[in-house]
Design a protein around this motif. Sequence first.
Motif, PDB file in Angstrom:
ATOM      1  N   LEU A 109      14.199  -1.173   0.731  1.00 27.95           N
ATOM      2  CA  LEU A 109      13.357  -1.871   1.541  1.00 27.95           C
ATOM      3  C   LEU A 109      11.873  -1.245   1.507  1.00 27.95           C
ATOM      4  N   SER A 110      11.780  -0.046   1.827  1.00 28.10           N
ATOM      5  CA  SER A 110      10.612   0.573   2.009  1.00 28.10           C
ATOM      6  C   SER A 110       9.765   0.487   0.686  1.00 28.10           C
ATOM      7  N   ALA A 111      10.539   0.394  -0.453  1.00 27.85           N
ATOM      8  CA  ALA A 111       9.689   0.397  -1.742  1.00 27.85           C
ATOM      9  C   ALA A 111       9.030  -0.803  -1.893  1.00 27.85           C
ATOM     10  N   ALA A 112       9.478  -1.927  -1.260  1.00 30.53           N
ATOM     11  CA  ALA A 112       8.715  -3.174  -1.453  1.00 30.53           C
ATOM     12  C   ALA A 112       7.843  -3.598  -0.334  1.00 30.53           C
ATOM     13  N   PRO A 113       6.783  -4.330  -0.813  1.00 25.72           N
ATOM     14  CA  PRO A 113       6.084  -5.000   0.396  1.00 25.72           C
ATOM     15  C   PRO A 113       6.725  -6.084   1.338  1.00 25.72           C
ATOM     16  N   PRO A 114       6.268  -6.301   2.425  1.00 31.14           N
ATOM     17  CA  PRO A 114       7.149  -6.987   3.223  1.00 31.14           C
ATOM     18  C   PRO A 114       7.379  -8.567   2.806  1.00 31.14           C
ATOM     19  N   ALA A 115       6.107  -9.020   2.062  1.00 30.44           N
ATOM     20  CA  ALA A 115       6.466 -10.474   1.382  1.00 30.44           C
ATOM     21  C   ALA A 115       7.606 -10.600   0.664  1.00 30.44           C
ATOM     22  N   ARG A 116       7.922  -9.424  -0.056  1.00 24.79           N
ATOM     23  CA  ARG A 116       8.871  -9.627  -0.964  1.00 24.79           C
ATOM     24  C   ARG A 116      10.307  -8.858  -0.750  1.00 24.79           C
ATOM     25  N   ALA A 117      10.391  -9.119   1.065  1.00 24.44           N
ATOM     26  CA  ALA A 117      11.688  -8.261   1.392  1.00 24.44           C
ATOM     27  C   ALA A 117      12.872  -8.924   1.010  1.00 24.44           C
ATOM     28  N   GLY A 118      12.810 -10.246   0.999  1.00 22.51           N
ATOM     29  CA  GLY A 118      14.059 -11.106   0.799  1.00 22.51           C
ATOM     30  C   GLY A 118      14.377 -11.083  -0.707  1.00 22.51           C
TER      31      GLY A 118
END
Length: 536
Positions: A395-404
Amino acid sequence: MSSAEARPTTPGSGGTPKAGPRGWAALAVLTLPVLLISVDMTVLGFAVPHLSEDLSPTAGQLLWIVDIYGFVLAGLLVTMGSLGDRIGRRRLLMIGSAGFGAASLLAAFAPTPEILIAARALLGLAGATLMPSTLSLLRNIFLDPRQRLLAIAIWASGFSAGAALGPIIGGWLLEHYWWGSVFLINLPVMAVTLVTVPLLVRESRNPTPGRLDLASVALSMGAMLPAVYGVKKLAEHGLSVTAVGAFAIGVALGVAFVRRQLKLADPLIDVRLFAVRKFSVGVATNFMLVFAMVSSLFFLTQYLQLVLGINPMNAGLLLLPGLVLSVVLSFVAVVLARRLSLRAIIVIALAFIAAGYLSLTQAPTQGGALLVVVAFALICTGAGLAETLTNDAILSAAPPARAGSAAAVSETAYELGGALGVALLGSVLTAVYQFRLGDVAGVPADAMGAARDTLGGAVISAESLPGDTGTALLDAARLAFTDGMHLTSVIATVLVIGAAIMAWTMLREPAKASAAPVGTAPAGAEAEQDEQKARC
């Protein structure tokens, strides 16, 4: 606003906002679907002997009953994670919860193996909306890295707690009611979820989602299902035109899927995230954790009940220490992460799992209960240590907008690991069992055929035969099953050791970088740096 979140209220370290009381209340609600799915996975293993007796499925049908859920779920997780980013993660969670309840009703009252397989497939369809929705909602509620790590530990503990409760609840239900009752326990949890989620969880979505690419959806399903089917057939029957052809089609469609994602402005999966080593190792480790736990549950529940003759309730209690350890160690991992690197913790965790499987290679046909308790505790220790940190790394590797989408990749690894664990090791176990179970003197051909199909079939056949003949058939079947369990445990040990070597190699960092504690980097920073490298 196009995106609403459970707003943090308190500034954290480095100015990162922290979640307030509503965020923690939302966490409690979002853990419920995870608890449910975990219970559902573990109780089914205990129900296998009972539904085998009632529905008389073939060996192939029995494997499909167990793993069709995981196949469909794994094939749709990526699509559902991306869909949640677009239409709203809370909305998708609500739709999936209602669908999961309806499919559970159908499974509980299924009159034939075919209808039960169909119901399990519908459960997979609905279940594909649940776990990526809950995990991606957490990613957007808990922005502070330390809070997020603790939140993921609690979320992961729900998965382990469900696995601990499943055998006890399932064992009690199976002693008092019919096998379909194990599916009815889903209904009250879904009802609570449908009532409380709108009250406590704010909607969140990608504010600039782009369009959903239907061709990518078709390619992701088209790649997943033939590839898994090919692996399953290879494990069952060895090399064949059908198995190799299905696997080749899956791989070809998978390559086409990846190429298409690289060209799209709004891909279903941002495959460039796999250039981030923490992300790719986290996904691979999640796959191996669930591969190990689910496949061991599949054959250990049968071993305890049908080989050692232990009733369902007591069999569940024997597995309870390991599952409780998994819950406790998911919190211990948060403390260890401040002192050890992600690389060290993952390798230690996989070493525990390998030791557990290696112990199972010594399981006897009589008096093996204590060995099972110790071996399963080792497997669960490894799973508990690693799962919190691997999910946080993803999860920390991805930006919040791409969390899903990131959460969907994580859960795809979970579900594909469980499905392939049962498909591959379960098929090897079945093949060895059928090969090792030779003709038994005095057993009619039809009874022998039923006995070769499944161990449950052998128990039923033995009950219909005269004393000595029935005992001889049961002894031979139990020995054949135990031999199959030994071989599958050897294969699992080798696979887990290979995963540990991969993690140790890929996560090798310069001394200064490796000293940083887990869970302190800004979310998405590493992804942005490594994605820039990947594009060059």
